[in-house]
Design a protein around this motif. Structure first.
Motif, PDB file in Angstrom:
ATOM      1  N   HIS B  52       0.882  -1.444   0.329  1.00  0.00           N
ATOM      2  CA  HIS B  52       0.142   0.372  -0.082  1.00  0.00           C
ATOM      3  C   HIS B  52       0.675   1.428   0.217  1.00  0.00           C
ATOM      4  O   HIS B  52      -0.092   2.431   0.150  1.00  0.00           O
ATOM      5  N   TYR B 136      -8.553  -6.032   5.438  1.00  0.00           N
ATOM      6  CA  TYR B 136      -7.423  -5.398   5.509  1.00  0.00           C
ATOM      7  C   TYR B 136      -8.054  -4.354   6.147  1.00  0.00           C
ATOM      8  O   TYR B 136      -7.368  -3.652   7.086  1.00  0.00           O
ATOM      9  N   ASP B 137      -9.167  -3.641   5.845  1.00  0.00           N
ATOM     10  CA  ASP B 137      -9.669  -1.781   6.297  1.00  0.00           C
ATOM     11  C   ASP B 137      -9.896  -2.424   7.855  1.00  0.00           C
ATOM     12  O   ASP B 137      -9.746  -1.563   8.674  1.00  0.00           O
ATOM     13  N   ASP B 138     -10.589  -3.779   8.096  1.00  0.00           N
ATOM     14  CA  ASP B 138     -11.010  -4.147   9.432  1.00  0.00           C
ATOM     15  C   ASP B 138     -10.138  -3.915  10.449  1.00  0.00           C
ATOM     16  O   ASP B 138     -10.081  -3.407  11.538  1.00  0.00           O
ATOM     17  N   LYS B 140      -7.200  -2.671  10.103  1.00  0.00           N
ATOM     18  CA  LYS B 140      -6.311  -1.290  10.555  1.00  0.00           C
ATOM     19  C   LYS B 140      -6.957  -0.401  11.384  1.00  0.00           C
ATOM     20  O   LYS B 140      -6.371   0.091  12.232  1.00  0.00           O
TER      21      LYS B 140
END
Lengths: 339, 334
Positions: B52, B136-138, B140
C-alpha cells in the motif's frame, strides 16, 4: 388443494382443448413419438462423437469406450430420471412449479452426502448414495408435511415454500462445510457436470433406470393421485402409501444423481411443463415424452458445454440453468398470452 | 452452484462483519490499556514499502500477528514468536510451535475470521494480506496501535521478484538481512537448476485435483503451477488461456490425453489433509485413470506432484523445493 382446483389455472386452460374431449390419449398416431425418439437418438449419437480426442487416432476406440459411452449413458440416465422426477413431484403436489431442485430434495441429498463424508469418511460410494437418498426422502417428506399445514396453497406459494426450505438446508450444508473445511469441495461435488464421468465412475447411475421403470408401472396410480386425496381414495388408491412410494422414488433418483453428477437445475421443471403444454396432462402417455425430453435437453446442454470452450468444458448445470431459465420464462409468457 | 455458494458466503460475511466490529469495539475498550508494556531501550524503526505504500515498522517487534501463509515458514525458521495466527489454514504439524501453542491466539479461517482475537493479542506488528486481504481495512481500524503491513506477492507482478521482496522485507523487519538473502539465493539457484535441466521442447500440462476431479491450471495465471511456465520457459501442451485461475478450469481426461503432454505437474488441492475419507489423491486420479494410461507423461512416469502441503504454504521455501524437485525430475529423465 383439491381435485376441483387444477394447478396453474392458465396452464390448465391452455390444455383444455387437448385433454377435454380426447379421452384416449394413447390412441393417437404414433408418428410424433417416433419422430421424437429418432431426434433424441440422433442427439445421443452426436454426443458419442463430440469430444476433444480424435477417435480416428491411435487409441481412439479405447477412448470411445472409456469416456464417450459412459458419458452418454450417464446423460441418458440422469436426464430421464430428473425429468421424470419432476413430473412425479408435480403430480404428487398438484403443482406445476415443483421439481427436486425447487423443493429442496436435491439440497437435502447434498446435505446427506456431506454428512456421510464427515461421519463415515471411509464409506463406499454406494453407502453415500443410500445416505443421500435417505436424506432426500426425509427432506421431501418434511416439505410435504409443511405443505399440508399451509392453508393457502396457491400456485406460487408451494414452490416458494420449497425454495425457502431448500435455502435453509443449503445454508446449513454450507455452515457445516465451512466449519469442517469442506467448502471448497462442496462446489465441486454439487456442480452438475459430466466431465468426470468415465468407465468405472458412473455405473451406480443404473439405479435410476430402475426408478424410471417403477414410475412407468405406477403411472396410472400417480395420475389418480394427481387428482387429490379425496378423488384418489374414492377411486380405490391408497393415497398416503402412494405419496410415500412416489417420494421415495424421486428421492432415490435425486440422491443418486446428486452423488454422481451433482445438481441439474430446471430439468424437472421445464421438460414436464413443455410436454403437458403440448400434449395435455395424461401422465402415462406423457411419460415417454418426458423421458425423451429430459434426455434431449441434458444432452444438448452437455454438447454445448463441451464445445463452446474446447478443450475446456462448461459444466452442464450452467448451460442448463441458462437454457432452462429462458425456456421457463417463455413458457410462463406463452401461458399468460393464451390465458 | 458455486456462484450461489459464493453469494451466500458473501451474505454470511456481510452479516458477520458488523457483528465482529461491535464485539471487537467492546473488546478494545476493556483490554487496550494493558498493552503499553514496551519500555527500555530506544525502539528502532525501519521504513519498508508494502503493497500500500511506505510504512514505518518497529525493528524486531515483540508482539507479531501473522495472517499471510507465505511468511510462516520464514518466521518459524527465525524463531519469531507469534501472538495470533489463523490456525485453521495452517495445516497439521507444519508449524507446531504456532498451531499447538494455546498462547498463540487463533484468528480462525479467512472466510470467518475472528478479528477480535487480533485485537486481544495486542500486536505491535500485523502481517496481513493474501487470504485475509478483504479484512485489511477492518484490521487497520481495529488495531490503531499496531503497524499493519501487507507484503504478499501482488497479482500481475513477477512472482519471483515478489517472493524475494517479501522475504527481504521480513529480513529488514526482524534484522535478519543475511538469512533473508540466503533464502532468496537458494530460490534463485533452484530456478536456475530447473531451467538448465529443462530440454526446452518437452510439453507440459499443469493440473489441479480436488474433490476427485481434475482441472486445468493455465500457464502463467494458474494457481501455483502457472508461474513455472514463464520462469522455466516451459512449452504448454494446451495453448489456451484459462478463466478460473485459482481453482482451475473444467477439463476432461480426453482433452489431456489428446494433448499428450510429456510432463504433467499437479497441485493436489485436497492434499493437506482437508478431506480425509473422501480424499482421492492426485496420484490415483492421474495414474489410475484408464484414459490417461497411454499419455507420455504417465507412461514414462513423468508426473511431478507438488508437496501435499503446497496449497497451504505457497511460500518462497515451498517454491524453492518445487523447483529443486522439478530439476531432479528433468535431470533423471534426460
Amino acid at each position: 388443494m383439491n381435485a376441483q382446483d387444477p394447478a396453474p389455472a392458465a396452464a390448465a386452460s391452455a390444455q383444455a382443448p387437448t385433454t377435454g374431449p380426447d379421452a384416449g390419449p394413447g390412441r393417437r398416431s404414433a408418428l410424433p413419438l417416433t419422430v421424437a425418439v429418432l431426434v433424441t437418438l440422433a442427439l445421443v449419437v452426436v454426443s458419442l462423437f463430440v469430444g476433444v480426442y480424435d477417435l480416428r487416432a491411435e487409441g481412439g476406440a479405447e477412448m470411445f469406450a472409456i469416456t464417450r459411452v459412459p458419458r452418454t449413458v450417464a446423460l441418458v440416465l440422469a436426464g430421464s430420471a430428473m425429468a421424470v422426477s419432476g413430473l412425479v413431484l408435480q403430480q404428487l403436489t398438484q403443482n406445476r412449479f415443483v421439481e427436486p431442485t425447487t423443493i429442496g430434495t436435491s439440497e437435502w441429498a447434498g446435505l446427506g452426502l456431506l454428512l456421510s463424508v464427515i461421519v463415515l469418511p471411509t464409506a463406499s460410494i454406494s453407502t453415500r448414495m443410500v445416505i443421500a437418498s435417505l436424506s432426500a426422502f426425509v427432506g421431501t417428506m418434511v416439505f410435504m408435511a409443511i405443505l399440508r399445514r399451509i392453508p393457502v396453497r396457491t400456485t406460487l406459494v408451494v414452490p416458494v415454500v420449497g425454495i425457502m426450505l431448500g435455502a435453509v438446508v443449503s445454508a446449513l450444508t454450507t455452515l457445516v462445510a465451512i466449519s469442517t473445511n469442506y467448502l471448497q469441495l462442496l462446489g465441486t461435488w454439487f456442480m452438475g457436470s459430466f466431465t468426470s464421468v468415465v468407465r468405472g465412475q458412473y455405473e451406480m447411475l443404473w439405479v435410476v433406470a430402475v426408478v424410471c421403470g417403477a414410475i412407468f408401472v405406477l403411472a396410472d396410480r400417480l395420475t389418480v393421485a394427481g387428482l387429490g386425496r379425496e378423488v384418489a381414495t374414492n377411486l380405490g388408491v391408497r393415497y398416503d402409501r402412494l405419496i410415500l412410494l412416489g417420494t421415495a422414488l424421486v428421492a432415490v433418483a435425486s440422491g443418486v444423481t446428486t452423488v454422481v453428477v451433482g445438481f441439474l437445475p430446471f430439468l424437472g421443471l421445464v421438460v414436464p411443463n413443455v410436454v403437458s403444454l403440448l400434449r395435455g396432462d395424461d401422465l402415462r402417455s406423457n411419460l415417454p415424452w418426458v423421458c425423451l425430453g429430459g434426455i434431449a435437453l441434458v444432452t444438448v446442454c452437455d454438447i454445448v458445454g463441451r464445445t463452446v470452450r474446447m478443450p475446456f468444458e462448461v459444466p452442464v448445470s450452467m448451460v442448463l440453468g441458462l437454457v432452462g431459465a429462458v425456456a421457463f420464462v417463455a413458457l410462463v409468457l406463452r401461458v399468460q398470452r393464451r390465458g | 452452484m458455486s456462484l450461489r455458494l459464493r453469494a451466500r458466503t458473501a451474505t454470511a460475511v456481510l452479516t458477520a462483519v458488523p457483528l465482529a466490529l461491535v464485539l471487537a469495539a467492546c473488546g478494545a475498550d476493556t483490554e487496550s490499556q494493558a498493552g503499553e508494556t514496551t519500555g527500555g531501550g530506544e525502539p528502532r524503526t525501519v521504513t519498508i514499502e508494502d503493497n500500500h505504500g511506505s510504512v514505518e515498522v518497529p525493528v524486531d517487534p515483540a508482539r507479531v500477528v501473522a495472517l499471510d501463509n507465505h511468511v510462516f515458514e520464514t518466521l518459524s525458521a527465525w524463531d519469531v514468536p507469534l501472538a495470533a495466527a489463523p490456525k485453521g489454514i495452517m495445516g497439521d504439524g507444519l508449524w507446531p510451535e504456532y498451531t499447538d501453542d494455546d498462547a498463540v491466539l487463533d484468528v480462525g479461517m479467512h472466510r470467518e475470521p475472528n478479528l477480535e482475537s487480533i485485537v486481544a493479542a495486542e500486536p505491535d506488528l500485523i502481517i496481513g494480506g493474501y487470504r485475509f486481504s478483504d479484512s485489511y481495512d477492518d484490521i487497520k481500524a481495529q488495531n490503531p496501535d499496531a503497524v499493519v503491513i501487507e507484503i504478499a506477492p501482488r497479482e500481475g507482478e513477477d512472482q519471483a521478484a515478489e517472493l524475494a521482496r517479501q522475504t527481504e522485507i521480513l529480513g529488514e523487519i526482524f534484522d535478519r538481512q543475511d538469512e533473508a538473502a540466503a533464502i532468496v539465493a537458494d530460490y534463485d539457484a533452484a530456478v536456475d537448476a530447473a531451467r538448465t535441466a529443462y530440454d526446452g521442447q518437452s510439453t507440459v500440462v499443469g493440473l489441479i485435483t480436488s474433490g476427485g476431479e481434475i482441472s486445468y491450471s493455465a500457464p502463467v495465471t494458474g494457481r501455483s503451477i502457472g508461474v513455472l511456465f514463464p520462469a522455466l520457459g516451459l512449452q504448454p501442451a494446451i495453448e489456451q488461456a484459462a478463466e478460473d485461475t485459482s481453482h482451475g478450469d473444467d477439463i476432461s481426461v480426453e482433452a489431456i490425453a489428446s494433448a499428450n503432454p510429456d510432463w504433467i505437474i499437479v497441485l493436489d488441492r485436497d492434499g493437506a489433509g482437508v478431506g480425509e475419507g473422501e480424499y482421492r489423491p492426485a496420484k490415483e486420479l492421474i495414474e489410475g485413470s484408464e484414459a490417461l494410461a497411454s499419455v507420455t507423461a504417465v507412461a514414462e512416469q513423468q508426473v511431478v506432484y507438488l508437496d501435499p502441503d503446497f496449497y497451504l504454504t505457497e511460500d518462497i521455501q515451498a517454491y524453492t523445493a518445487l523447483y529443486e524437485q522439478i530439476a531432479q525430475a528433468f535431470e533423471a529423465a534426460a
